[in-house]
Design a protein around this motif. Sequence first.
Motif, mmCIF file in Angstrom:
data_model
loop_
_atom_site.group_PDB
_atom_site.id
_atom_site.type_symbol
_atom_site.label_atom_id
_atom_site.label_comp_id
_atom_site.label_asym_id
_atom_site.label_seq_id
_atom_site.Cartn_x
_atom_site.Cartn_y
_atom_site.Cartn_z
ATOM 1 N N GLY A 180 0.959 -1.304 -0.093
ATOM 2 C CA GLY A 180 0.051 0.055 0.176
ATOM 3 C C GLY A 180 0.797 1.337 0.154
ATOM 4 O O GLY A 180 0.530 2.272 -0.752
ATOM 5 N N ALA A 181 2.026 1.233 0.950
ATOM 6 C CA ALA A 181 2.749 2.493 0.861
ATOM 7 C C ALA A 181 3.744 2.542 -0.355
ATOM 8 O O ALA A 181 3.777 3.615 -0.931
ATOM 9 N N PHE A 182 3.938 1.404 -1.290
ATOM 10 C CA PHE A 182 4.400 1.446 -2.423
ATOM 11 C C PHE A 182 3.643 2.094 -3.408
ATOM 12 O O PHE A 182 4.032 2.961 -4.441
ATOM 13 N N GLY A 183 2.127 1.544 -3.412
ATOM 14 C CA GLY A 183 1.252 2.458 -4.285
ATOM 15 C C GLY A 183 1.127 3.688 -3.914
ATOM 16 O O GLY A 183 1.160 4.448 -4.969
ATOM 17 N N GLU A 184 1.102 4.282 -2.850
ATOM 18 C CA GLU A 184 1.070 5.569 -2.577
ATOM 19 C C GLU A 184 2.282 6.471 -3.162
ATOM 20 O O GLU A 184 2.060 7.534 -3.853
ATOM 21 N N VAL A 185 3.417 5.928 -2.938
ATOM 22 C CA VAL A 185 4.837 6.478 -3.401
ATOM 23 C C VAL A 185 4.627 6.268 -4.968
ATOM 24 O O VAL A 185 5.015 7.312 -5.401
ATOM 25 N N GLU A 202 -4.023 11.243 -11.038
ATOM 26 C CA GLU A 202 -4.557 10.924 -12.465
ATOM 27 C C GLU A 202 -4.224 9.617 -12.874
ATOM 28 O O GLU A 202 -3.351 9.490 -13.677
ATOM 29 N N LEU A 203 -5.057 8.663 -12.453
ATOM 30 C CA LEU A 203 -4.864 7.389 -12.640
ATOM 31 C C LEU A 203 -4.887 7.034 -14.343
ATOM 32 O O LEU A 203 -4.143 5.953 -14.642
ATOM 33 N N ARG A 204 -5.631 7.825 -15.010
ATOM 34 C CA ARG A 204 -5.635 7.819 -16.548
ATOM 35 C C ARG A 204 -4.488 7.621 -17.175
ATOM 36 O O ARG A 204 -4.341 7.207 -18.003
ATOM 37 N N THR A 205 -3.269 8.657 -16.477
ATOM 38 C CA THR A 205 -1.878 8.408 -17.047
ATOM 39 C C THR A 205 -0.988 7.281 -16.987
ATOM 40 O O THR A 205 -0.254 7.014 -17.963
ATOM 41 N N LEU A 233 -3.124 -2.107 -5.989
ATOM 42 C CA LEU A 233 -4.001 -1.644 -6.629
ATOM 43 C C LEU A 233 -4.985 -0.730 -5.661
ATOM 44 O O LEU A 233 -5.429 0.361 -6.396
ATOM 45 N N GLU A 234 -5.305 -1.298 -4.647
ATOM 46 C CA GLU A 234 -6.258 -0.595 -4.026
ATOM 47 C C GLU A 234 -5.747 0.893 -3.199
ATOM 48 O O GLU A 234 -6.441 1.998 -3.345
ATOM 49 N N ALA A 235 -4.290 0.887 -3.291
ATOM 50 C CA ALA A 235 -3.739 2.207 -2.877
ATOM 51 C C ALA A 235 -3.867 2.910 -3.936
ATOM 52 O O ALA A 235 -3.821 4.304 -3.800
ATOM 53 N N LEU A 236 -3.593 2.620 -5.217
ATOM 54 C CA LEU A 236 -3.455 3.439 -6.412
ATOM 55 C C LEU A 236 -4.944 3.681 -6.602
ATOM 56 O O LEU A 236 -5.113 4.938 -6.932
ATOM 57 N N LEU A 237 -6.024 3.115 -6.397
ATOM 58 C CA LEU A 237 -7.492 3.430 -6.584
ATOM 59 C C LEU A 237 -7.776 4.742 -5.579
ATOM 60 O O LEU A 237 -8.418 5.682 -5.909
ATOM 61 N N ASN A 238 -7.157 4.304 -4.334
ATOM 62 C CA ASN A 238 -7.341 5.327 -3.235
ATOM 63 C C ASN A 238 -6.711 6.705 -3.556
ATOM 64 O O ASN A 238 -7.087 7.703 -3.378
ATOM 65 N N ALA A 239 -5.278 6.680 -4.316
ATOM 66 C CA ALA A 239 -4.748 7.960 -4.525
ATOM 67 C C ALA A 239 -5.559 8.600 -5.658
ATOM 68 O O ALA A 239 -5.753 9.818 -5.881
ATOM 69 N N TRP A 240 -6.177 7.728 -6.575
ATOM 70 C CA TRP A 240 -7.066 8.273 -7.622
ATOM 71 C C TRP A 240 -8.180 9.072 -7.144
ATOM 72 O O TRP A 240 -8.555 10.286 -7.356
#
Length: 120
Positions: A29-34, A86-89, A74-81
């Motif tokens: 999760g931390a890796f996804g945030e970074v 800009e998840l689309r990028t 992936l859930e961290a990435l969606l949370n960041a979105w």
Amino acid sequence: MPAWWHELLTISDELVIADDSLPPTFLLGAFGEVFAARAAELTQEQRGQVLGLLEHVLANGTEGDRSLVATGFLEALLNAWDKGFELRTVWDDLGPDSRAYCLAWNTFTGIDSPDWMRPR
């Protein structure tokens, strides 16, 4: 941590985790945030290496490893979105299993996925 975790950390110096004593899911999760915070600073090749490796684990890893990628990264990435990333990028760089998980997670949580996320 599995060998692929250490491989992830060698892709870029930009992807440093401050506290590596966290439990594995929290580490991912931390890796996804970074990753989300620094995606614009990474080269296309580096983003592709990260997302390709995680796609490979999601598609071929052990049940535990697949769970780490899904519920950690992936859930961290969606949370960041949700918070403005800009998840689309990076969406097109995600593999099919990663995109499918994200779409399923959005459905599960009641989020209407935008058209650019939907299979073409």
